[in-house]
Design an enzyme around this catalytic site. Structure first.
Site, mmCIF file in Angstrom:
data_model
loop_
_atom_site.group_PDB
_atom_site.id
_atom_site.type_symbol
_atom_site.label_atom_id
_atom_site.label_comp_id
_atom_site.label_asym_id
_atom_site.label_seq_id
_atom_site.Cartn_x
_atom_site.Cartn_y
_atom_site.Cartn_z
ATOM 1 N N LYS A 196 -2.477 84.170 87.603
ATOM 2 C CA LYS A 196 -3.347 84.487 86.519
ATOM 3 C C LYS A 196 -2.522 84.071 85.365
ATOM 4 C CE LYS A 196 -6.849 86.516 84.268
ATOM 5 N NZ LYS A 196 -8.186 85.922 84.358
ATOM 6 N N ASP A 252 -3.677 90.896 98.583
ATOM 7 C CA ASP A 252 -4.587 92.085 99.243
ATOM 8 C C ASP A 252 -6.112 91.859 98.855
ATOM 9 O OD1 ASP A 252 -4.470 94.701 100.339
ATOM 10 O OD2 ASP A 252 -4.927 95.418 98.424
HETATM 11 C C1 IPM Z 1 -3.237 95.696 103.729
HETATM 12 C C2 IPM Z 1 -3.515 97.144 103.153
HETATM 13 C C3 IPM Z 1 -2.113 97.764 102.660
HETATM 14 C C4 IPM Z 1 -1.814 96.902 101.471
HETATM 15 C C5 IPM Z 1 -2.309 99.214 102.299
HETATM 16 C C6 IPM Z 1 -2.608 99.988 103.573
HETATM 17 C C7 IPM Z 1 -0.989 99.729 101.759
HETATM 18 O O1 IPM Z 1 -4.386 97.055 102.499
HETATM 19 O O2 IPM Z 1 -2.337 95.298 104.633
HETATM 20 O O3 IPM Z 1 -3.867 94.855 103.002
HETATM 21 O O4 IPM Z 1 -2.352 97.150 100.441
HETATM 22 O O5 IPM Z 1 -0.846 96.034 101.616
HETATM 23 MG MG MG Z 2 -5.505 95.272 101.954
#
Ligand code: IPM
Ligand code: MG
Length: 363
Positions: A196, A252
């Site tokens: 970004k 994520d």
């Molecule tokens: C992932 C999950 C995790 C993250 C969570 C459960 C902490 O969403 O592995 O993508 O945010 O990394």
């Molecule tokens: Mg995730």
């Protein structure tokens, strides 16, 4: 840790929810490899997440890290569930996951999004947009806003004030860049870096460092997208991508989106690697507490995580290939767990799916 040696020690962390039953199927596959290919994979089990909290009072016990450091690889089911949601943040299952990633410096998170031709109709997108999809998201996993300081909620100017910090050292950006370029070299040679940079200084640095690292890989073509556009492109025309590299938070979000393109999140494995290719392998879906213990969860992502482990950490690409084909054979035979079942399919449970893969592997 001697990698590439057939004698290896694997830490099994079933975790919570469906983690337990899907890991059991992956263990059947490992047992089969031990029996038929003299793999000598020695399994030790450990605690992480809610299960660890219940047993030890911590979602991330010291004992787990101690054992992990003696192992060649880790296979994880999933962590989390409503049972632990009201706990204080530092005791929640997710802390176990974030803790082990960080403690073992598993900075390079590989999340493939592959569409199995047998499952093309499971995608919510039109067949022609997704058929043949094979994309790799390389997500930075131990830095960025997930771990940056300062963080917290405080009282400021008489009201509550929340803060998190998106931080990266150039060395952290460079090492995930190298991971992505090296993976692209074994694929189609294209890396798209997502940031970004039109708004965030940390992203400007990200972009500059990616450009610098790319100079060492003349055989790989680097492009850049802002994350909002990347999200749009993923849904519009996902096949334009080969490798995407991005920060912890963007990765994520984008990896869930990419997984959904395949329509079968229950099929996708992942790897989280350190600089020596020591890794933790896990399905990308969660612990799905609502269906836990019902023998309906899809164990294929976990079984395919074993395949990734063989490929990336244990130098056994041929056996990895065997697992991948066994999974494909079972799909060809028409067997499906409920999550990927179309109309006229043979729906099987978790246990039976595990047995079918072992049978295909041994036939
Ligand atoms: C992932 C999950 C995790 C993250 C969570 C459960 C902490 O969403 O592995 O993508 O945010 O990394
Ligand atoms: Mg995730």
């Amino acid at each position: 840790r001697i990698l590439g040696n057939k004698m290896s020690k694997i830490l099994i962390l079933p975790g919570d929810g469906i983690g337990i039953e899907i890991i059991a199927q992956a263990v059947k596959v490992i047992d089969s490899l031990n029996r038929n290919h003299a793999m000598g994979m020695n399994l030790v089990s450990g605690l992480l997440g809610g299960a660890a909290y219940d047993e030890t009072g911590s979602p991330f016990p010291d004992e787990t890290i101690r054992i992990a450091k003696e192992c060649n690889s880790i296979l994880l089911g999933a962590v989390g569930g409503p049972k632990w949601e009201s706990l204080e943040r530092s005791l929640r299952p997710e802390r176990g996951l974030l803790g082990i990633r960080s403690e073992l410096e598993l900075f390079s998170n590989l999340r493939p999004a592959i569409l199995y031709p047998q499952l093309a109709s499971a995608s919510s997108l039109k067949k022609e947009i997704v058929s043949g999809l094979d994309l790799m998201i390389v997500r930075e996993l131990v830095g960025g806003i997930y771990f940056g300081q300062p963080r917290g909620v405080e009282i400021k100017n008489g009201e509550r004030f929340g803060v998190n910090s998106a931080t990266y050292y150039e060395s952290e950006i460079a090492r995930i860049g190298h991971s992505a370029f090296q993976i692209a070299q074994k694929r189609e040679g294209r890396v798209c870096s997502v940031d970004k940079a039109n708004v965030l200084e940390v992203s400007e640095l990200w972009r500059d460092v990616m450009e610098e690292v790319s100079k060492e890989y003349s055989d790989v073509k680097l492009s850049h997208l802002y994350v909002d556009n990347a999200a749009m492109q993923l849904v519009r025309d996902p096949k334009q991508f080969d490798v995407m590299v991005t920060s912890n938070l963007f990765g994520d979000v984008l990896s869930d989106c990419a997984a959904m393109l395949t329509g079968s999140i229950g099929m996708l494995p992942s790897a989280s690697l350190d600089k020596n290719n020591f890794g933790m392998y896990e399905p990308i879906h969660g612990s799905a507490p609502d269906i836990a213990g019902k023998d309906i969860a899809n164990p294929l992502a976990t079984i395919l995580s074993v395949s990734m482990m063989l490929r990336y950490s244990l130098n056994q690409a041929e056996l990895a290939e065997k697992i991948d084909s066994a999974v494909s054979d079972v799909l060809d035979q028409g067997y499906r767990t409920r999550d990927i079942a179309g109309d006229s399919q043979k729906v099987v449970g978790t246990e039976e799916m595990g047995d079918l893969v072992v049978k295909a592997l041994e036939s």
